[in-house]
Write an enzyme that holds these catalytic residues in place. Structure first.
Site, short mmCIF file in Angstrom:
data_model
loop_
_atom_site.label_atom_id
_atom_site.label_comp_id
_atom_site.label_asym_id
_atom_site.label_seq_id
_atom_site.Cartn_x
_atom_site.Cartn_y
_atom_site.Cartn_z
N GLU A 1 0.83 -1.21 0.00
CA GLU A 1 0.00 0.00 0.00
C GLU A 1 0.87 1.26 0.00
O GLU A 1 0.44 2.32 -0.42
CB GLU A 1 -0.92 0.01 1.23
CG GLU A 1 -1.95 -1.11 1.23
CD GLU A 1 -2.66 -1.23 2.56
OE1 GLU A 1 -3.88 -1.13 2.58
OE2 GLU A 1 -2.00 -1.44 3.59
N GLY B 1 -12.44 -3.76 4.34
CA GLY B 1 -13.55 -4.59 3.86
C GLY B 1 -14.84 -3.78 3.92
O GLY B 1 -15.10 -3.10 4.92
N MET C 1 -8.25 -3.05 10.51
CA MET C 1 -7.59 -3.59 11.70
C MET C 1 -6.70 -2.59 12.45
O MET C 1 -5.98 -2.99 13.36
CB MET C 1 -6.78 -4.83 11.30
CG MET C 1 -7.63 -5.92 10.65
SD MET C 1 -6.73 -7.39 10.12
CE MET C 1 -6.24 -8.09 11.68
N GLU C 2 -6.71 -1.33 12.06
CA GLU C 2 -5.77 -0.40 12.70
C GLU C 2 -6.34 0.96 13.08
O GLU C 2 -5.88 1.60 14.04
CB GLU C 2 -4.57 -0.13 11.76
CG GLU C 2 -3.73 -1.33 11.40
CD GLU C 2 -4.31 -2.13 10.24
OE1 GLU C 2 -5.08 -1.55 9.45
OE2 GLU C 2 -4.00 -3.32 10.13
N ASP D 1 -12.48 -5.56 -0.56
CA ASP D 1 -13.27 -6.80 -0.48
C ASP D 1 -14.53 -6.50 0.30
O ASP D 1 -14.69 -5.42 0.85
CB ASP D 1 -12.44 -7.90 0.23
CG ASP D 1 -12.03 -7.47 1.63
OD1 ASP D 1 -10.90 -6.98 1.78
OD2 ASP D 1 -12.84 -7.58 2.57
N1 ADE Z 1 -8.84 -4.93 5.55
C1 ADE Z 1 -9.23 -5.17 4.28
N2 ADE Z 1 -10.20 -6.09 4.23
C2 ADE Z 1 -10.43 -6.46 5.52
C3 ADE Z 1 -11.30 -7.39 6.12
N3 ADE Z 1 -12.11 -8.13 5.38
N4 ADE Z 1 -11.26 -7.52 7.47
C4 ADE Z 1 -10.41 -6.77 8.22
N5 ADE Z 1 -9.55 -5.89 7.69
C5 ADE Z 1 -9.56 -5.72 6.36
#
Ligand code: ADE
Length: 247
Positions: free
Chosen positions: A12, A78, A190-191, A214
């Site tokens: 990234e 996501g 996640m951050e 996603d």
């Molecule tokens: N970052 C990108 N896609 C994710 C997902 N499905 N879950 C957690 N962090 C993500």
């Protein structure tokens, strides 16, 4: 006034490093940082690592060691909300930690000691990021790599937690559980909430932009890997450069 640009993964960050002027690589707290200039403004590029603790350490180092005045996070997420599709962009209005649960001592999702569940992003920085994102997704700013179609810029709540959400059932549970409590999460990653909390502690402006890689469903891991390798870095570079020109 130095701006920190934080990314989760090297993929990234790659295009940002490639375009950095007067680049200087430094190591601190076991991490690589890049000091330099972008659009003639001082920046530090950093990798948050994956997960809330790694991100909090990096954010703290950026503030304490590199003396940055604001932090901008760019990465992927996501899509959770209805109509938040792969290739769309979410500019965070606020974050919460979806895996924070100190109940029954504190209400579910509340941050103990902070008397709050949501961590707001800086409104001015977020407006600039939204403009940069709209510019990137429309007309001249448009980059190849995504299927043709109208990709949207969303603005709203992002949920962070130490889980890669990779099943439709889990995504639905997360969305519905939060939604019942009035938290309409558009995306999951996640951050971000960890960085937002560190920035709150230090009274540093924070903003974040996440391109949807996603839908946090059963194919999330495949979609994520493909997106990160093919699209994420170029989008990050384009949007960050757009932002830096307006700072
Ligand atoms: N970052 C990108 N896609 C994710 C997902 N499905 N879950 C957690 N962090 C993500």
């Amino acid at each position: 006034m130095t701006t920190a640009i934080l990314s989760a993964l090297p993929e990234e960050q790659a295009s940002l490093v490639a375009r950095l002027e007067r680049a200087q690589r430094l190591t601190h707290a076991g991490r690589s940082f890049w000091r330099g200039e972008m659009c003639e403004r001082p920046v530090v590029l950093a990798l948050s690592g994956i997960g809330k603790v790694a991100a909090a350490t990096t954010a703290t180092a950026l503030i304490e060691h590199f003396g940055v005045a604001r932090i901008v996070f760019t990465g992927v997420a996501g899509g959770l909300g209805d109509g938040v599709n792969v290739g769309d962009v979410v500019v965070a209005q606020a974050f919460l930690q979806h895996d924070m649960d100190a109940s029954p001592l504190f209400p579910r999702w509340e941050l103990p000691g902070y008397a709050r569940t949501r961590l707001d992003c800086d409104a001015h920085l977020s407006t600039l990021l939204r403009d940069a994102a709209r510019n990137c997704l429309s007309g001249a700013g448009r980059l190849p790599g995504l299927d043709d179609g109208a990709h949207r810029v969303h603005h709203g709540l992002v949920a962070s937690g130490d889980r890669f959400v990779s099943s439709a059932q889990e995504a639905r549970q997360l969305r519905e559980g939060l939604g019942l409590a009035g938290h309409n999460a558009l995306a999951v990653e996640m951050e971000g909430a960890a960085v937002a909390q560190v920035c709150l502690d230090y009274a540093i402006p924070f903003a974040a932009i996440r391109t949807i890689s996603d839908r946090a469903d059963d194919t999330a891991h495949v979609d994520f890997a493909h997106f990160v390798q093919t699209v994420a870095s170029r989008y990050a570079e384009h949007m960050v450069r757009g932002l830096m020109q307006t700072l």
